[in-house]
Scaffold this active site. Sequence first.
Site, PDB file in Angstrom:
ATOM      1  N   LYS A 121     -13.247  -7.787  -8.454  1.00 24.62           N
ATOM      2  CA  LYS A 121     -13.530  -8.139  -7.101  1.00 24.62           C
ATOM      3  C   LYS A 121     -14.569  -8.699  -7.014  1.00 24.62           C
ATOM      4  CE  LYS A 121     -10.433  -4.758  -5.067  1.00 24.62           C
ATOM      5  NZ  LYS A 121     -10.340  -3.618  -4.043  1.00 24.62           N
TER       6      LYS A 121
ATOM      7  N   ASP B  68       0.004  -0.185  -4.567  1.00 26.02           N
ATOM      8  CA  ASP B  68      -1.534   0.253  -4.683  1.00 26.02           C
ATOM      9  C   ASP B  68      -1.627   1.583  -3.805  1.00 26.02           C
ATOM     10  OD1 ASP B  68      -3.927   0.723  -5.122  1.00 26.02           O
ATOM     11  OD2 ASP B  68      -4.930  -1.166  -4.101  1.00 26.02           O
TER      12      ASP B  68
ATOM     13  N   GLN C 245     -11.354  -7.048  -1.497  1.00 28.19           N
ATOM     14  CA  GLN C 245     -12.331  -5.734  -0.809  1.00 28.19           C
ATOM     15  C   GLN C 245     -12.143  -5.953   0.622  1.00 28.19           C
ATOM     16  OE1 GLN C 245     -13.699  -3.787  -3.440  1.00 28.19           O
ATOM     17  NE2 GLN C 245     -13.053  -2.681  -1.561  1.00 28.19           N
TER      18      GLN C 245
ATOM     19  N   GLU D  48      -1.121   0.272  -9.105  1.00 28.59           N
ATOM     20  CA  GLU D  48      -2.455   0.413  -9.068  1.00 28.59           C
ATOM     21  C   GLU D  48      -3.350   1.583  -8.457  1.00 28.59           C
ATOM     22  OE1 GLU D  48      -4.250  -3.575  -7.287  1.00 28.59           O
ATOM     23  OE2 GLU D  48      -5.754  -2.412  -6.306  1.00 28.59           O
TER      24      GLU D  48
ATOM     25  N   LYS E 201       0.717  -1.090  -0.122  1.00 29.01           N
ATOM     26  CA  LYS E 201       0.143  -0.022   0.093  1.00 29.01           C
ATOM     27  C   LYS E 201       0.999   1.289   0.030  1.00 29.01           C
ATOM     28  CE  LYS E 201      -4.201  -1.454   0.049  1.00 29.01           C
ATOM     29  NZ  LYS E 201      -5.035  -1.079  -1.423  1.00 29.01           N
TER      30      LYS E 201
ATOM     31  N   ASP F 164      -8.679  -0.186 -10.143  1.00 30.70           N
ATOM     32  CA  ASP F 164      -9.399  -1.050  -9.281  1.00 30.70           C
ATOM     33  C   ASP F 164     -10.883  -0.501  -8.872  1.00 30.70           C
ATOM     34  OD1 ASP F 164     -10.327  -2.397  -7.197  1.00 30.70           O
ATOM     35  OD2 ASP F 164      -8.667  -1.793  -5.728  1.00 30.70           O
TER      36      ASP F 164
HETATM   37  C1  MUC Z   1      -7.462  -2.351  -2.712  1.00 32.23           C
HETATM   38  O1  MUC Z   1      -6.997  -3.101  -3.664  1.00 32.23           O
HETATM   39  O2  MUC Z   1      -7.834  -1.323  -2.905  1.00 32.23           O
HETATM   40  C2  MUC Z   1      -8.544  -1.011  -0.052  1.00 32.23           C
HETATM   41  C3  MUC Z   1      -9.866  -0.256  -0.415  1.00 32.23           C
HETATM   42  C4  MUC Z   1     -10.692  -0.942  -1.242  1.00 32.23           C
HETATM   43  O3  MUC Z   1     -11.621  -0.310  -1.802  1.00 32.23           O
HETATM   44  O4  MUC Z   1     -10.103  -2.202  -1.162  1.00 32.23           O
HETATM   45  C5  MUC Z   1      -8.837  -2.251  -0.477  1.00 32.23           C
HETATM   46  C6  MUC Z   1      -8.016  -2.999  -1.223  1.00 32.23           C
HETATM   47 MG    MG Z   2      -6.925  -1.282  -4.746  1.00 33.40          MG
END
Ligand code: MUC
Ligand code: MG
Length: 367
Positions: free
Chosen positions: A266, A191, A294, A217, A162, A242
């Site tokens: 997702k 991400d 998610q 991402e 992250k 995403d």
């Molecule tokens: C992700 O991949 O972003 C964090 C916020 C969201 O909406 O999903 C998670 C993981």
């Molecule tokens: Mg994401």
Amino acid sequence: MKITAVEAIPFAIPYVKPLRFASGEVHAATHVLVRVHTDAGAVGVAEAPPRPFTYGETQDGIIAVIEGIFAPAVVGLTLLEREVVAARMARTVGNPAAKSAVDMAIWDALGKVLGLPVGDMLGGYTDRLRVSHMLGFAEPAAMVAEAEKMVDTYGIRTFKVKVGRHPASLDTAVVRALRERFGGDVELYVDGNRGWTAAESARAMREMADLDLLFAEELCDAADVLGRRWLVEQLAVPFIADESVPTPADVTREVLGRSATAISIKTARSGFTTSRRTHHLAEGLGVPVVMGNQIDGQIGTACTLAFGSAFELTSRYAGELSNFLDMSDDLLTEPLQIRDGHLHRSTAPGIGFEVDPEKLEKYRTDN
Ligand code: MUC
Ligand code: MG
């Protein structure tokens, strides 16, 4: 095979440690268990995770829309009329997690009635996915220690880091520390959850140019249309859309607009019925797919696994299947087990899990 009732049950399971990222943080799985009852006796189950910072849904809102709108719209339909279910739910805008849980619970019930695993019904490409683990915000040493534990305990060798903090050096230091610790033994991608501007993203990606990233991402907001196109054009790695692509139309817009060169699917936000459309679209467009998380519990993870293992395109890269490891407990009779860096899907009918009634009693918050 008729749907006789749809239940929406709130539950809350604390996390052992919170997951932090640029758009929010999660301290507990305050999800909604959805159960679809049928006149055949089979009960289909799925879970909806409210993500207000991504889609605007809340736990109360998910229950209200399922009880007030979706349940009356689908009771009386058969398990084979999934397109009718989708069309009726589509009359209500938004609410992706609520719609997806109803859809997946219907698939689960259908699999149970037919005696078939949903992964086989969807496509049956493989029985396993490689696992990618998501590392939330912390100090570099703590994030490296968590990655070490994932490698040693579960054999996981793909990490999504992250990013999106200010200054960006907080994040680039983590990615560099991970690459220094593991060398070429692990796959790394980042991400940003829209935390940076396009210019900040470009600068951070230049700083990490020597770190052999697999993907980047959602580093910046898709609403910065030209900025994001400018960013994506200069990247040496695929840029995964995403939260900007919850629907097939969004995928088309982002990819044809050159604001994304890969997508995340997702199941928590597009169920099985819409995820299947998104998969076919991605195949037609020729873009890579990563099965995303998610921040799902084990039920949601089993859903991602069933879908991701159904197709070649969705099983090519490691799927994000390990967020449940941060939870203190879960609802299943048999917990999912990550071994040698893989999750294998169940061969049981339906999605392939069973809810433990005692655990549900303990964690449901409506009694
Ligand atoms: C992700 O991949 O972003 C964090 C916020 C969201 O909406 O999903 C998670 C993981
Ligand atoms: Mg994401």
